[in-house]
Design a protein around this motif. Sequence first.
Motif, PDB file in Angstrom:
ATOM      1  N   GLN A 112       0.840  -1.192   0.000  1.00  0.00           N
ATOM      2  CA  GLN A 112       0.000   0.000   0.000  1.00  0.00           C
ATOM      3  C   GLN A 112       0.881   1.250   0.000  1.00  0.00           C
ATOM      4  OE1 GLN A 112      -3.161  -0.170  -0.376  1.00  0.00           O
ATOM      5  NE2 GLN A 112      -3.727   1.976  -0.126  1.00  0.00           N
ATOM      6  N   VAL A 113       0.417   2.274  -0.695  1.00  0.00           N
ATOM      7  CA  VAL A 113       1.137   3.542  -0.794  1.00  0.00           C
ATOM      8  C   VAL A 113       0.162   4.666  -0.454  1.00  0.00           C
ATOM      9  CG1 VAL A 113       2.367   5.127  -2.311  1.00  0.00           C
ATOM     10  CG2 VAL A 113       2.722   2.655  -2.550  1.00  0.00           C
ATOM     11  N   THR A 114       0.623   5.629   0.311  1.00  0.00           N
ATOM     12  CA  THR A 114      -0.175   6.801   0.661  1.00  0.00           C
ATOM     13  C   THR A 114       0.470   8.042   0.065  1.00  0.00           C
ATOM     14  OG1 THR A 114      -0.870   5.766   2.727  1.00  0.00           O
ATOM     15  CG2 THR A 114      -1.152   8.144   2.542  1.00  0.00           C
ATOM     16  N   LEU A 115      -0.365   8.921  -0.491  1.00  0.00           N
ATOM     17  CA  LEU A 115       0.117  10.161  -1.089  1.00  0.00           C
ATOM     18  C   LEU A 115      -0.587  11.341  -0.429  1.00  0.00           C
ATOM     19  CD1 LEU A 115      -0.261   7.844  -3.486  1.00  0.00           C
ATOM     20  CD2 LEU A 115       0.646   9.675  -4.885  1.00  0.00           C
ATOM     21  N   VAL A 116       0.185  12.362  -0.086  1.00  0.00           N
ATOM     22  CA  VAL A 116      -0.382  13.552   0.539  1.00  0.00           C
ATOM     23  C   VAL A 116       0.132  14.773  -0.217  1.00  0.00           C
ATOM     24  CG1 VAL A 116      -0.575  14.930   2.616  1.00  0.00           C
ATOM     25  CG2 VAL A 116      -0.517  12.435   2.785  1.00  0.00           C
ATOM     26  N   GLU A 117      -0.803  15.535  -0.804  1.00  0.00           N
ATOM     27  CA  GLU A 117      -0.436  16.744  -1.532  1.00  0.00           C
ATOM     28  C   GLU A 117      -0.461  17.959  -0.619  1.00  0.00           C
ATOM     29  OE1 GLU A 117      -3.275  14.552  -4.529  1.00  0.00           O
ATOM     30  OE2 GLU A 117      -3.234  15.013  -2.386  1.00  0.00           O
ATOM     31  N   SER A 118       0.318  18.961  -0.999  1.00  0.00           N
ATOM     32  CA  SER A 118       0.288  20.244  -0.320  1.00  0.00           C
ATOM     33  C   SER A 118       0.763  21.315  -1.294  1.00  0.00           C
ATOM     34  CB  SER A 118       1.170  20.232   0.933  1.00  0.00           C
ATOM     35  OG  SER A 118       2.515  19.976   0.580  1.00  0.00           O
ATOM     36  N   GLY A 119       0.522  22.572  -0.927  1.00  0.00           N
ATOM     37  CA  GLY A 119       1.050  23.662  -1.723  1.00  0.00           C
ATOM     38  C   GLY A 119       0.052  24.413  -2.567  1.00  0.00           C
ATOM     39  N   GLY A 120      -1.193  23.956  -2.578  1.00  0.00           N
ATOM     40  CA  GLY A 120      -2.193  24.676  -3.354  1.00  0.00           C
ATOM     41  C   GLY A 120      -2.535  26.012  -2.713  1.00  0.00           C
ATOM     42  N   GLY A 121      -3.314  26.804  -3.446  1.00  0.00           N
ATOM     43  CA  GLY A 121      -3.723  28.091  -2.908  1.00  0.00           C
ATOM     44  C   GLY A 121      -4.264  28.991  -3.988  1.00  0.00           C
ATOM     45  N   LEU A 122      -4.368  30.265  -3.630  1.00  0.00           N
ATOM     46  CA  LEU A 122      -4.887  31.286  -4.535  1.00  0.00           C
ATOM     47  C   LEU A 122      -3.728  32.139  -5.023  1.00  0.00           C
ATOM     48  CD1 LEU A 122      -7.240  32.959  -5.766  1.00  0.00           C
ATOM     49  CD2 LEU A 122      -7.300  34.223  -3.589  1.00  0.00           C
ATOM     50  N   VAL A 123      -3.668  32.342  -6.333  1.00  0.00           N
ATOM     51  CA  VAL A 123      -2.588  33.136  -6.911  1.00  0.00           C
ATOM     52  C   VAL A 123      -3.142  33.931  -8.084  1.00  0.00           C
ATOM     53  CG1 VAL A 123      -1.870  31.284  -8.482  1.00  0.00           C
ATOM     54  CG2 VAL A 123      -0.206  33.014  -7.759  1.00  0.00           C
ATOM     55  N   GLN A 124      -2.537  35.055  -8.354  1.00  0.00           N
ATOM     56  CA  GLN A 124      -2.953  35.868  -9.493  1.00  0.00           C
ATOM     57  C   GLN A 124      -2.374  35.292 -10.782  1.00  0.00           C
ATOM     58  OE1 GLN A 124      -1.823  39.943  -8.609  1.00  0.00           O
ATOM     59  NE2 GLN A 124      -3.868  40.361  -7.828  1.00  0.00           N
ATOM     60  N   ALA A 125      -3.047  35.587 -11.870  1.00  0.00           N
ATOM     61  CA  ALA A 125      -2.553  35.157 -13.174  1.00  0.00           C
ATOM     62  C   ALA A 125      -1.130  35.664 -13.383  1.00  0.00           C
ATOM     63  CB  ALA A 125      -3.470  35.668 -14.271  1.00  0.00           C
ATOM     64  N   GLY A 126      -0.294  34.786 -13.919  1.00  0.00           N
ATOM     65  CA  GLY A 126       1.111  35.112 -14.107  1.00  0.00           C
ATOM     66  C   GLY A 126       1.999  34.692 -12.956  1.00  0.00           C
ATOM     67  N   GLY A 127       1.373  34.321 -11.846  1.00  0.00           N
ATOM     68  CA  GLY A 127       2.129  33.933 -10.670  1.00  0.00           C
ATOM     69  C   GLY A 127       2.576  32.484 -10.698  1.00  0.00           C
ATOM     70  N   SER A 128       3.150  32.053  -9.576  1.00  0.00           N
ATOM     71  CA  SER A 128       3.706  30.700  -9.484  1.00  0.00           C
ATOM     72  C   SER A 128       3.259  30.022  -8.196  1.00  0.00           C
ATOM     73  CB  SER A 128       5.241  30.745  -9.508  1.00  0.00           C
ATOM     74  OG  SER A 128       5.727  31.307 -10.704  1.00  0.00           O
ATOM     75  N   LEU A 129       3.206  28.711  -8.262  1.00  0.00           N
ATOM     76  CA  LEU A 129       2.974  27.868  -7.094  1.00  0.00           C
ATOM     77  C   LEU A 129       3.798  26.607  -7.252  1.00  0.00           C
ATOM     78  CD1 LEU A 129      -0.915  27.910  -6.476  1.00  0.00           C
ATOM     79  CD2 LEU A 129       0.845  28.846  -4.956  1.00  0.00           C
ATOM     80  N   ARG A 130       4.163  26.000  -6.139  1.00  0.00           N
ATOM     81  CA  ARG A 130       4.804  24.697  -6.174  1.00  0.00           C
ATOM     82  C   ARG A 130       4.002  23.712  -5.337  1.00  0.00           C
ATOM     83  NH1 ARG A 130      10.753  22.543  -4.202  1.00  0.00           N
ATOM     84  NH2 ARG A 130       9.779  22.757  -2.145  1.00  0.00           N
ATOM     85  N   LEU A 131       3.549  22.673  -5.981  1.00  0.00           N
ATOM     86  CA  LEU A 131       2.841  21.602  -5.300  1.00  0.00           C
ATOM     87  C   LEU A 131       3.830  20.511  -4.893  1.00  0.00           C
ATOM     88  CD1 LEU A 131      -0.305  21.193  -7.590  1.00  0.00           C
ATOM     89  CD2 LEU A 131       0.082  22.802  -5.718  1.00  0.00           C
ATOM     90  N   SER A 132       3.560  19.919  -3.747  1.00  0.00           N
ATOM     91  CA  SER A 132       4.375  18.802  -3.264  1.00  0.00           C
ATOM     92  C   SER A 132       3.484  17.592  -3.038  1.00  0.00           C
ATOM     93  CB  SER A 132       5.075  19.169  -1.951  1.00  0.00           C
ATOM     94  OG  SER A 132       5.936  20.266  -2.116  1.00  0.00           O
ATOM     95  N   CYS A 133       4.055  16.427  -3.250  1.00  0.00           N
ATOM     96  CA  CYS A 133       3.348  15.178  -3.006  1.00  0.00           C
ATOM     97  C   CYS A 133       4.314  14.255  -2.270  1.00  0.00           C
ATOM     98  CB  CYS A 133       2.901  14.544  -4.310  1.00  0.00           C
ATOM     99  SG  CYS A 133       2.169  12.901  -4.138  1.00  0.00           S
ATOM    100  N   THR A 134       3.999  13.984  -1.020  1.00  0.00           N
ATOM    101  CA  THR A 134       4.854  13.123  -0.205  1.00  0.00           C
ATOM    102  C   THR A 134       4.270  11.722  -0.177  1.00  0.00           C
ATOM    103  OG1 THR A 134       5.526  14.995   1.136  1.00  0.00           O
ATOM    104  CG2 THR A 134       5.921  12.806   2.045  1.00  0.00           C
ATOM    105  N   LEU A 135       5.109  10.750  -0.499  1.00  0.00           N
ATOM    106  CA  LEU A 135       4.670   9.367  -0.571  1.00  0.00           C
ATOM    107  C   LEU A 135       5.196   8.573   0.620  1.00  0.00           C
ATOM    108  CD1 LEU A 135       5.632  10.374  -3.685  1.00  0.00           C
ATOM    109  CD2 LEU A 135       4.471   8.235  -4.226  1.00  0.00           C
ATOM    110  N   SER A 136       4.421   7.606   1.057  1.00  0.00           N
ATOM    111  CA  SER A 136       4.854   6.711   2.117  1.00  0.00           C
ATOM    112  C   SER A 136       4.332   5.312   1.820  1.00  0.00           C
ATOM    113  CB  SER A 136       4.365   7.201   3.477  1.00  0.00           C
ATOM    114  OG  SER A 136       2.959   7.280   3.501  1.00  0.00           O
ATOM    115  N   GLY A 137       4.958   4.328   2.447  1.00  0.00           N
ATOM    116  CA  GLY A 137       4.562   2.944   2.232  1.00  0.00           C
ATOM    117  C   GLY A 137       5.516   2.253   1.274  1.00  0.00           C
ATOM    118  N   ARG A 138       4.970   1.371   0.450  1.00  0.00           N
ATOM    119  CA  ARG A 138       5.769   0.549  -0.459  1.00  0.00           C
ATOM    120  C   ARG A 138       6.130   1.313  -1.723  1.00  0.00           C
ATOM    121  NH1 ARG A 138       5.523  -4.958   0.611  1.00  0.00           N
ATOM    122  NH2 ARG A 138       5.507  -5.481  -1.622  1.00  0.00           N
TER     123      ARG A 138
END
Length: 123
Positions: free
Chosen positions: A1-27
């Motif tokens: 079994q593998v678990t995935l947890v995302e983070s990093g979303g949000g509200l941003v203006q057009a032209g801006g940047s965001l970085r999403l992360s996905c941390t995995l655990s398990g097999r």
Amino acid sequence: QVTLVESGGGLVQAGGSLRLSCTLSGRTFTLNTMGWFRQAPGKEREFVAAIRSSGGSTYYADSVKGRFTISRDNAKNTVYLQMNSLKPEDTAVYYCAADRGFVVRSGLAYDYWGQGTQVTVSS
């Protein structure tokens, strides 16, 4: 079994940047492909980007090529999605997914999914 947890979303203006992360655990050693998908209200889920566990080959949807970058840090069991030059049409819930196989663009092939993180781009 593998678990995935995302983070990093949000509200941003057009032209801006965001970085999403996905941390995995398990097999995680069973995984060959990690991907990002997104789903906007009233639309079907669509492929965004993917990366191989071994070798690091990357794949992108045409709509994000040149603006988004997928990467991974195996030591941290984390996959990232750097999103630059964001547009209002990038607004969606973004999902991290992991596949024991080698299919890249079809969400049906992925074995494990995160809970999703909301990205909203204002005009």
